[in-house]
Write a protein that holds these residues in place. Structure first.
Motif, mmCIF file in Angstrom:
data_model
loop_
_atom_site.group_PDB
_atom_site.id
_atom_site.type_symbol
_atom_site.label_atom_id
_atom_site.label_comp_id
_atom_site.label_asym_id
_atom_site.label_seq_id
_atom_site.Cartn_x
_atom_site.Cartn_y
_atom_site.Cartn_z
ATOM 1 N N SER A 183 50.262 33.422 35.180
ATOM 2 C CA SER A 183 49.710 34.707 34.739
ATOM 3 C C SER A 183 48.815 34.599 33.508
ATOM 4 N N ALA A 184 48.871 33.486 32.798
ATOM 5 C CA ALA A 184 48.103 33.343 31.554
ATOM 6 C C ALA A 184 47.053 32.244 31.620
ATOM 7 N N ARG A 185 46.893 31.614 32.771
ATOM 8 C CA ARG A 185 45.914 30.523 32.874
ATOM 9 C C ARG A 185 44.492 31.056 32.785
ATOM 10 N N GLY A 186 43.606 30.224 32.241
ATOM 11 C CA GLY A 186 42.199 30.575 32.138
ATOM 12 C C GLY A 186 41.866 31.507 30.987
ATOM 13 N N GLN A 187 42.797 31.692 30.066
ATOM 14 C CA GLN A 187 42.578 32.610 28.954
ATOM 15 C C GLN A 187 42.606 31.912 27.600
ATOM 16 N N GLY A 188 42.568 30.588 27.605
ATOM 17 C CA GLY A 188 42.527 29.845 26.350
ATOM 18 C C GLY A 188 43.881 29.478 25.776
ATOM 19 N N VAL A 189 44.951 29.843 26.453
ATOM 20 C CA VAL A 189 46.293 29.545 25.955
ATOM 21 C C VAL A 189 46.534 28.045 25.922
ATOM 22 N N GLY A 190 46.187 27.347 27.000
ATOM 23 C CA GLY A 190 46.373 25.899 27.045
ATOM 24 C C GLY A 190 45.580 25.201 25.954
ATOM 25 N N ALA A 191 44.361 25.656 25.732
ATOM 26 C CA ALA A 191 43.514 25.056 24.692
ATOM 27 C C ALA A 191 44.132 25.268 23.313
ATOM 28 N N ALA A 192 44.634 26.470 23.053
ATOM 29 C CA ALA A 192 45.252 26.748 21.753
ATOM 30 C C ALA A 192 46.506 25.894 21.558
ATOM 31 N N LEU A 193 47.312 25.772 22.602
ATOM 32 C CA LEU A 193 48.509 24.930 22.514
ATOM 33 C C LEU A 193 48.138 23.471 22.274
ATOM 34 N N LEU A 194 47.146 22.971 23.015
ATOM 35 C CA LEU A 194 46.751 21.572 22.857
ATOM 36 C C LEU A 194 46.220 21.309 21.450
ATOM 37 N N GLU A 195 45.368 22.175 20.955
ATOM 38 C CA GLU A 195 44.818 21.959 19.617
ATOM 39 C C GLU A 195 45.907 21.993 18.545
ATOM 40 N N GLU A 196 46.902 22.849 18.712
ATOM 41 C CA GLU A 196 47.982 22.903 17.728
ATOM 42 C C GLU A 196 48.874 21.662 17.817
#
Length: 173
Positions: free
Chosen positions: A101-114
């Motif tokens: 439900s949250a894919r494609g909204q930048g969540v993965g990128a934010a998690l990876l960068e953190e």
């Protein structure tokens, strides 16, 4: 804690709590059941994920979640030992997974960068990603975050009735 905003949701990236683990397990199991992003065929039990979380805490490895104000978790990230030998102590392998439900909204990128930021803070040197070679989106995602392809292992996994290749990617921190 990192607060993030997108057009469709507001969320924070924070350290996971024990109460988050059932939602982490649900995300993990949805990915196990529907994709080759995790080379595992059987769903994880709550006890399995709780033990994994406790191990992360005991080893001082970060376990991050993306959650909204209501406490709903829709993504998680961590890293862990790449190989269990002293000379590899500055190299880790990461995990980042996001609920459908949250894919494609930048969540993965934010998690990876953190998780990368926390690895740097821990004075680590290299982060490894293991990606299904057929997962072009996963490979593009990692390249967009500074990872480069460094190895291709052929037919090392078997899931959904077919052999899977594994691509290793790395980022020098």
């Amino acid at each position: 804690m990192l607060v993030c905003y997108t057009r469709r949701m507001d969320y924070e990236i924070r350290a996971a709590r024990a109460t988050d683990i059932p939602m982490v397990r649900d995300i993990f199991n949805e990915i196990v059941a529907t994709s080759t992003a995790i080379f595992q065929e059987t769903p994880a039990t709550l006890e399995d994920r709780q033990a994994w979380f406790q191990q992360k805490q005991a080893q001082a490895e970060p376990m991050l979640v993306a959650s909204n104000a209501a406490g709903e978790v829709f993504g998680f990230a961590t890293y862990g030992t790449f190989r269990d030998r002293p000379c590899y102590r500055f190299t880790v392998e990461h995990t980042v997974h996001v609920a459908a439900s949250a894919r494609g909204q930048g969540v993965g990128a934010a998690l990876l960068e953190e998780v990368i930021a926390q690895a740097r803070e821990a004075k680590l040197h290299v982060m490894i990603a293991g990606v299904d070679a057929a997962n072009e989106g996963g490979i593009r995602f990692h390249k967009a975050h500074g990872f480069e392809e460094v190895g291709h292992l052929r037919q090392v996994g078997f899931k959904f009735g077919r052999w899977l290749d594994l691509v290793f990617m790395q980022r020098i921190l």
